[in-house]
Enzyme design. Structure first.
Site, short mmCIF file in Angstrom:
data_model
loop_
_atom_site.label_atom_id
_atom_site.label_comp_id
_atom_site.label_asym_id
_atom_site.label_seq_id
_atom_site.Cartn_x
_atom_site.Cartn_y
_atom_site.Cartn_z
N SER A 149 0.71 -1.27 -0.08
CA SER A 149 -0.07 0.03 -0.04
C SER A 149 0.93 1.15 0.00
CB SER A 149 -0.91 0.00 1.27
OG SER A 149 -1.96 1.00 0.97
N ASP A 404 -8.49 -5.58 -5.52
CA ASP A 404 -8.07 -4.66 -4.71
C ASP A 404 -8.55 -3.27 -5.54
OD1 ASP A 404 -6.98 -2.76 -3.07
OD2 ASP A 404 -4.81 -3.36 -3.58
N HIS A 429 -5.82 -6.49 -1.22
CA HIS A 429 -4.79 -5.71 -0.93
C HIS A 429 -3.58 -6.51 -0.29
CE1 HIS A 429 -3.85 -1.65 -0.58
NE2 HIS A 429 -3.88 -1.70 0.62
#
Length: 461
Positions: A149, A404, A429
């Site tokens: 991320s 995601d 994710h």
């Protein structure tokens, strides 16, 4: 991109699965401002070290910490330990300034006058200085960085900015094109909607119908608001000025469920069942009253698998901020809110055409000025971190799961032999950074094998 509130990774049932290896906590004095020679003030950056697989010399596997206390990322990055075991690597997780215990001004860190030292550039400089320090302590051959991320973006930029320090990077679920404002602003919530559509096309349709019902009731005054309060099981009576907040509470839930649509129960953002999008969608389908279905579907994220809540306190469970996908709660939310007002612009609008949500336009300018006294700088991140002209870089793996919604801003196609994109069918994710699990979809197993092979090549070259 909310601040994540992890729980310790559950023990795995597969034979040979690794639990997080033991670590010890260290601190390093860092410049508060690496780029100002007139300012000699320092703070203590925290980092975690595991020598569990280390055999006196070899590679360093370095995690570029992101928006939360560093031990929370340590507990949820099992693939790093698996690789470290195979390559006999030293493991270090560096904490991002202004998060966890790495607070440059102690109790007054979050005073607006001190927030200007919070930036990706300063954090990357911290990591570079930390690794130079580690090179003086350990016999390190090469450094490979890992991140998911925002941490994945940091690992990407770390390789861009300090190729002399880090030899290669695995950047999982890193939406670098979104941060540079190079994708349509509706792309994120379009993918959230597609996740629900994959389960059943009726799900997005029912969400739209439920929103129409909700806003119609809200327009009817007190009686309508009372019906909404009862249907959503709110702890406080809904008032007309909180209807938009309720909308955000629902949107935050669906975005979060799409992010963590893992194939097994997990507590990454909240305690949730396997494939929570499927569960949420079926809640929508089983209720004749569409708004009641919406309430039940959105409530899954906040009430999780425990179902302990008897009512929802929407102002505590969802805090509006500069990040339209949510900043989370607690001290880390303040830091991420500031970053979303400055460098980490997250243009996530909705249009009710390509997505299932009421139209909203992303523009945090007034909020950011009122909250932090700062103006956003559109275009800066494109200039600072190269936009899409990144082919002069090398040795970066960009992994993204097709479930995601952040993949909308990621690198989905390989750009060279050394800038390699891996798209994981059925992956949420940064699923590939999590520990191996027998319930993993075949695509993530294959992705990890490919990532391991590439990293092995880097370490041999």
């Amino acid at each position: 991109m909310r601040v994540v509130c992890f729980c310790v990774l559950a023990s795995l049932v597969c034979v040979g699965a690794l639990k997080p290896p033991p670590y010890f906590e260290q601190y390093l004095d860092q410049q508060v401002d690496h780029f100002n020679y007139e300012d000699e003030s320092t703070y203590k950056e925290r980092y975690l070290v595991s020598e569990h697989f280390w055999q006196g010399s070899g590679p360093l596997f370095f995690y570029t910490g992101n928006e939360g206390p560093i031990e929370e990322f340590y507990d949820n990055s099992g693939f790093v330990y698996e690789l470290a075991q195979d390559f006999k690597a030293l493991i270090v997780f560096g904490e991002h300034r202004y998060y966890g215990k790495s607070l440059p001004f102690g109790g007054s860190t979050f005073d607006p006058k001190h927030m200007g030292y919070l930036s990706a550039e300063q954090a990357l400089a911290d990591f570079a200085v930390l690794i130079e320090h580690l090179n003086g302590v350990y016999n390190i051959s090469k450094v490979i960085s890992f991140g998911g991320s925002y941490g994945g973006m940091l690992s990407t930029w770390f390789r861009f900015k300090y190729p002399n320090v880090v030899y290669g990077a695995l950047a999982a679920s890193a939406p670098i094109y979104m941060i540079a404002d190079l994708i349509p602003s509706n792309a994120f919530f379009e993918l959230v909607t597609k996740d629900f559509d994959r389960v059943d096309p009726k799900c997005p349709m029912y969400v739209r119908e439920a929103y129409v019902q909700l806003y119609k009731l809200a327009s009817e005054g007190q009686s309508g608001l009372k019906t909404i309060t009862e249907t959503f099981q709110l702890c406080q009576e809904l008032t007309s000025d909180k209807v938009k907040h309720l909308d955000g509470w629902v949107r935050n839930s669906f975005a979060s469920l799409a992010m963590v649509d893992y194939p097994y129960p997990a507590s990454f953002l909240a305690p949730l069942p396997a494939y929570p999008v499927n569960v949420s969608c079926h809640f929508l389908l089983e209720e004749e009253d569409k708004m009641r279905g919406l309430a039940k579907a959105a409530g899954l994220f906040y009430n999780g698998t425990t179902g302990a809540l008897t009512c929802y306190n929407i102002t505590e469970e969802y805090v509006e901020c500069a990040d339209p996908t949510g900043c989370g709660t607690g001290p880390a939310a303040l830091s991420w809110d500031f970053q979303a007002c400055t460098e980490m612009r997250l243009p996530c609008s909705t249009n009710n055409v390509t997505d299932m949500f009421p139209p909203t336009v992303y523009d945090p300018s007034a909020y950011c000025m009122q909250k932090w006294g700062v103006k956003t700088r559109p275009g800066w991140m494109k200039a600072e971190y190269w936009g899409k002209d990144i082919t002069s870089a090398s040795n970066i793996i960009f992994s993204n799961g097709n479930l995601d919604p952040w993949s909308s801003g990621g690198v989905l196609h390989s750009l060279s032999d050394t800038l390699i994109a891996i798209v994981i069918e059925g992956g949420a994710h940064h699923l590939d950074l999590r520990a191996s699990d027998p319930r993993d979809p075949p695509a993530v197993i294959k992705a990890r094998e490919q990532e391991k092979s590439i990293i092995a090549g880097w370490l041999k070259s």
